[in-house]
Design a protein around this motif. Structure first.
Motif, PDB file in Angstrom:
ATOM      1  N   GLU A  48       0.828  -1.209   0.000  1.00 19.66           N
ATOM      2  CA  GLU A  48       0.000   0.000   0.000  1.00 19.66           C
ATOM      3  C   GLU A  48       0.863   1.261   0.000  1.00 19.66           C
ATOM      4  OE1 GLU A  48      -2.386  -0.715   3.468  1.00 19.66           O
ATOM      5  OE2 GLU A  48      -3.926  -1.753   2.314  1.00 19.66           O
ATOM      6  N   CYS A  51       2.483   1.782  -3.439  1.00 20.17           N
ATOM      7  CA  CYS A  51       1.499   2.309  -4.391  1.00 20.17           C
ATOM      8  C   CYS A  51       1.237   3.788  -4.144  1.00 20.17           C
ATOM      9  CB  CYS A  51       0.202   1.516  -4.318  1.00 20.17           C
ATOM     10  SG  CYS A  51       0.351  -0.157  -4.983  1.00 20.17           S
ATOM     11  N   ARG A  52       1.127   4.185  -2.875  1.00 19.44           N
ATOM     12  CA  ARG A  52       0.927   5.605  -2.556  1.00 19.44           C
ATOM     13  C   ARG A  52       2.138   6.428  -3.002  1.00 19.44           C
ATOM     14  NH1 ARG A  52      -1.695   3.882   2.275  1.00 19.44           N
ATOM     15  NH2 ARG A  52       0.243   4.069   3.437  1.00 19.44           N
ATOM     16  N   GLU A  55       1.928   6.895  -6.529  1.00 19.21           N
ATOM     17  CA  GLU A  55       0.672   7.550  -6.893  1.00 19.21           C
ATOM     18  C   GLU A  55      -0.121   6.741  -7.914  1.00 19.21           C
ATOM     19  OE1 GLU A  55       1.630  11.599  -7.958  1.00 19.21           O
ATOM     20  OE2 GLU A  55       2.382  12.037  -5.942  1.00 19.21           O
ATOM     21  N   VAL A  56      -0.210   5.433  -7.639  1.00 17.32           N
ATOM     22  CA  VAL A  56      -1.015   4.523  -8.455  1.00 17.32           C
ATOM     23  C   VAL A  56      -1.890   3.690  -7.522  1.00 17.32           C
ATOM     24  CG1 VAL A  56       0.702   4.365 -10.309  1.00 17.32           C
ATOM     25  CG2 VAL A  56       0.715   2.667  -8.489  1.00 17.32           C
ATOM     26  N   THR A  57      -2.935   3.104  -8.067  1.00 19.29           N
ATOM     27  CA  THR A  57      -3.773   2.221  -7.270  1.00 19.29           C
ATOM     28  C   THR A  57      -3.143   0.829  -7.239  1.00 19.29           C
ATOM     29  OG1 THR A  57      -5.112   1.516  -9.155  1.00 19.29           O
ATOM     30  CG2 THR A  57      -5.871   3.472  -7.934  1.00 19.29           C
ATOM     31  N   PRO A  58      -3.414   0.044  -6.211  1.00 22.59           N
ATOM     32  CA  PRO A  58      -2.876  -1.320  -6.146  1.00 22.59           C
ATOM     33  C   PRO A  58      -3.265  -2.176  -7.354  1.00 22.59           C
ATOM     34  CG  PRO A  58      -3.731  -0.679  -4.017  1.00 22.59           C
ATOM     35  CD  PRO A  58      -4.125   0.407  -4.991  1.00 22.59           C
ATOM     36  N   GLU A  59      -4.404  -1.883  -7.935  1.00 26.10           N
ATOM     37  CA  GLU A  59      -4.859  -2.644  -9.108  1.00 26.10           C
ATOM     38  C   GLU A  59      -3.877  -2.562 -10.269  1.00 26.10           C
ATOM     39  OE1 GLU A  59      -8.266  -1.943  -6.493  1.00 26.10           O
ATOM     40  OE2 GLU A  59      -6.852  -0.535  -7.377  1.00 26.10           O
ATOM     41  N   LYS A  60      -3.078  -1.534 -10.297  1.00 27.78           N
ATOM     42  CA  LYS A  60      -2.079  -1.345 -11.356  1.00 27.78           C
ATOM     43  C   LYS A  60      -1.163  -2.565 -11.463  1.00 27.78           C
ATOM     44  CE  LYS A  60       0.630   1.117 -14.108  1.00 27.78           C
ATOM     45  NZ  LYS A  60       0.214   1.384 -15.459  1.00 27.78           N
TER      46      LYS A  60
END
Length: 68
Positions: A48, A51-52, A55-60
């Motif tokens: 997490e 990803c932060r 600056e992307v969502t975990p789904e990436k």
């Protein structure tokens, strides 16, 4: 492909330094290196924070295609 390897590929493709992400995510450089090189398991909280930092969502980096 493992999530760690997808993150490593993303960093390489975007020209993002591992040290920059590690510092921004609050993860020690050696630990981040071990995670990215698939030498140790990544905890959920680390994922997490990475990803932060990117600056992307975990789904990436997640695979949802059951046929793979």
């Amino acid at each position: 492909m493992a999530v760690q390897l997808k993150i490593a590929e993303y960093l390489n493709d975007k020209g993002i330094k591992k040290k920059f992400v590690a510092e921004k995510a609050g993860i020690k450089n050696y630990r981040f290196s071990h995670i990215i090189n698939n030498q140790t398991e990544m905890r959920v909280d680390e994922f997490e924070r990475i990803c932060r930092a990117l600056e992307v969502t975990p789904e990436k980096f997640m695979e949802w295609n059951a046929s793979e």
